[in-house]
Enzyme design. Sequence first.
Site, PDB file in Angstrom:
ATOM      1  N   SER A 330       0.792  -1.231   0.000  1.00  0.00           N
ATOM      2  CA  SER A 330       0.000   0.000   0.000  1.00  0.00           C
ATOM      3  C   SER A 330       0.825   1.281   0.000  1.00  0.00           C
ATOM      4  O   SER A 330       0.264   2.372  -0.095  1.00  0.00           O
ATOM      5  CB  SER A 330      -0.937   0.001   1.213  1.00  0.00           C
ATOM      6  N   ASP A 354     -18.030   0.902  -0.454  1.00  0.00           N
ATOM      7  CA  ASP A 354     -17.001  -0.061  -0.059  1.00  0.00           C
ATOM      8  C   ASP A 354     -17.623  -1.195   0.745  1.00  0.00           C
ATOM      9  O   ASP A 354     -17.809  -1.079   1.970  1.00  0.00           O
ATOM     10  CB  ASP A 354     -15.919   0.632   0.765  1.00  0.00           C
ATOM     11  N   ASP A 369     -10.751  -6.759   0.927  1.00  0.00           N
ATOM     12  CA  ASP A 369     -10.029  -5.683   1.606  1.00  0.00           C
ATOM     13  C   ASP A 369      -9.407  -6.220   2.887  1.00  0.00           C
ATOM     14  O   ASP A 369      -9.914  -7.178   3.491  1.00  0.00           O
ATOM     15  CB  ASP A 369     -11.007  -4.538   1.912  1.00  0.00           C
ATOM     16  N   HIS A 375     -14.725  -0.038   4.903  1.00  0.00           N
ATOM     17  CA  HIS A 375     -14.345   1.142   5.672  1.00  0.00           C
ATOM     18  C   HIS A 375     -15.532   2.064   5.962  1.00  0.00           C
ATOM     19  O   HIS A 375     -15.347   3.246   6.223  1.00  0.00           O
ATOM     20  CB  HIS A 375     -13.249   1.909   4.928  1.00  0.00           C
ATOM     21  N   CYS A 389      -7.667   2.005   2.031  1.00  0.00           N
ATOM     22  CA  CYS A 389      -8.798   1.242   1.521  1.00  0.00           C
ATOM     23  C   CYS A 389      -8.423   0.558   0.201  1.00  0.00           C
ATOM     24  O   CYS A 389      -8.263   1.214  -0.831  1.00  0.00           O
ATOM     25  CB  CYS A 389     -10.006   2.162   1.315  1.00  0.00           C
TER      26      CYS A 389
END
Length: 649
Positions: A330, A354, A369, A375, A389
Amino acid sequence: MSETQHFKDYHRETRIFWARLAVMSSVMLALLGVLVYRYHHLQIVQYQDYATQSDRNRVHIQPIPPTRGLIYDRNGILLAENRPSYTLSIVRERAGDLEETLNFLQTLVDIRATDREKFYKLMHQRRRPFEPVPLRYNLSEEELASLAVNEFRLEGVEIDAQLVRHYPQGDLFAHTVGYVGRISEAELGNFDEEEYRRYSGTHSIGKNGLERHYEDILLGEVGNQNVETNARGRVQRVLERIDPKPGGDLHLYLDVRMQQTAVAALAGRRGAVVAIEVKSGGVLAAVSVPSYDPNLFVTGISFADYRSLNESLDMPLYNRFIQGVYPPGSTIKPMIGLAGLDTGFTDVNRSISDPGFFRLPNTEWIWRDWKRGGHGGRVNLKQAISESCDTYFWDLGNRMGVDRLSEFGNHFGLGELTHIDIPNERRGVWPSRDWKRGAKGQAWYPGDTINMSIGQGYVLASPMQLAVMTATLAHRGVRIRPQMVQRANDEFLAPVIEDRFDVAEAHWDAVFDGMAEVMHGQRGTARAAGQGADYRMAGKSGTAQVVGIPQGAKYDSEALKERHRDHALFVSFAPLEDPQIAVAVIVENAEGGSSQAGPVARKMMDAFLRGKYLMPEQPEGVEEAAPPVAGRAPSQPLARRAIDASGVN
């Protein structure tokens, strides 16, 4: 008188005598003429040739090795110096029975089997006639005395006072400064005539790190002297001397205190830390842990020591910050977000739903995720960066496509050599359609793009590349080549701009806000690392998978071996308003990027911006750096002559 009686013919005998005398005189005169002619030819016509050959028996040209240049950190602390050392050498042409000489020397000083093996290797390498071949380094006072007492028995044996490379900081700069070592037979075989001349009288060469990259500057220029020797080969006087030219010094951007802080912050865990000065590209710290003592290699490492280093599971010889390539995870999401803003595939107001997973149309494969359940409702770019995210970036990457992602990432140096000034850097991978077709022989699939958009799949980057990426972000599109050396031989090395690209200021601001929220926001993934700071910083955590997890399965740390657990990564820069430092951290198998790597980055920024340096535990053998000084010369005549001839004082 009898008829048979004969009388002597004196007249005839006289004529015969004088005839013979004339012949013999002519022959003798001819021989004398030949002798006189030959004498004239040798003593007058060929005088210079034979005089030169005679001189060669007593007058020799000896190379004088130059003093190797010193290496300093940014504050003038010595990182590589030269220390006087007494070396036992043998001149093969003077030694007579070599085996007998070696056996006798072994009764006087400690000579190991490995010393003899290395001696024979050096002796069979290309060298000048009458050039001493080193057998033992760092002779003690007692050994010098023993050799001096037995000097009359040691035909062809010399004690040379030489300057030997020393690294006072021990393992702290092993992967940056590197080390010198003995010139190998392979290296000698690759020398051209000019290199052979430059290295005459020198037995070491830069093997790794800055010592290797700046070898031409550090080496200097060899000198020479004509010396007269006696029948035993001992130097009687110096007839002519041309002094060597010392090597140039290096002054680095690296800071001893920053290196110590990085090592202390890693606290013995395997990993790497890189800190870069944003506006110059100067490398403030570059640490790979575990490390090793470079002094072991200077005069030849023992087989046992090398085997221990080479076979260690922790790989201390492996330079993690330029050779270690890891999935960046990330940590690349801010760059992906900036790419989406620049290409118009997202904006600061756009949000997505999401659910905690992502699925491509007409497929059953689900990408989940890291946060089960998602989230919370809808997520915009700022929240996607601050909370990391995955779903947001999967969606964005899928809509952008691999071609745009690949082109944009190239601006940040991903998948390219950074061209830092130390050797053996690995390129990493920033994939494209062409790359996969060439490397894998396969077409590019949409699922590859999904993985790429969160720094997984084929993506690989070194900590140095991540630091350059982060510095490029902080510098708003100006990518500067990372540089360890600030001045070489008193010449300033100007920063090199590798790339410069334009993105709207509002887009930079949006990404900066998201990264600041990571450190200072209420829901930021690294808010714990940002607490208590009196300056604002930007950051992004990442996690790199080491082993694959089956679809639908949950990551279970306890079920995995320690070396199979995820790597923890973190990138950051500060201060937010005027970035000065960019940091990249990886802690192997530590799992939590925010919780494990984030605090390391925070300590690096506190050290540089606020002077809060940390001190690691002092490794054995590490000492305070000091200017090189001459050693106390023993009173033995053998050692004294060696010092006088070498020019060390």
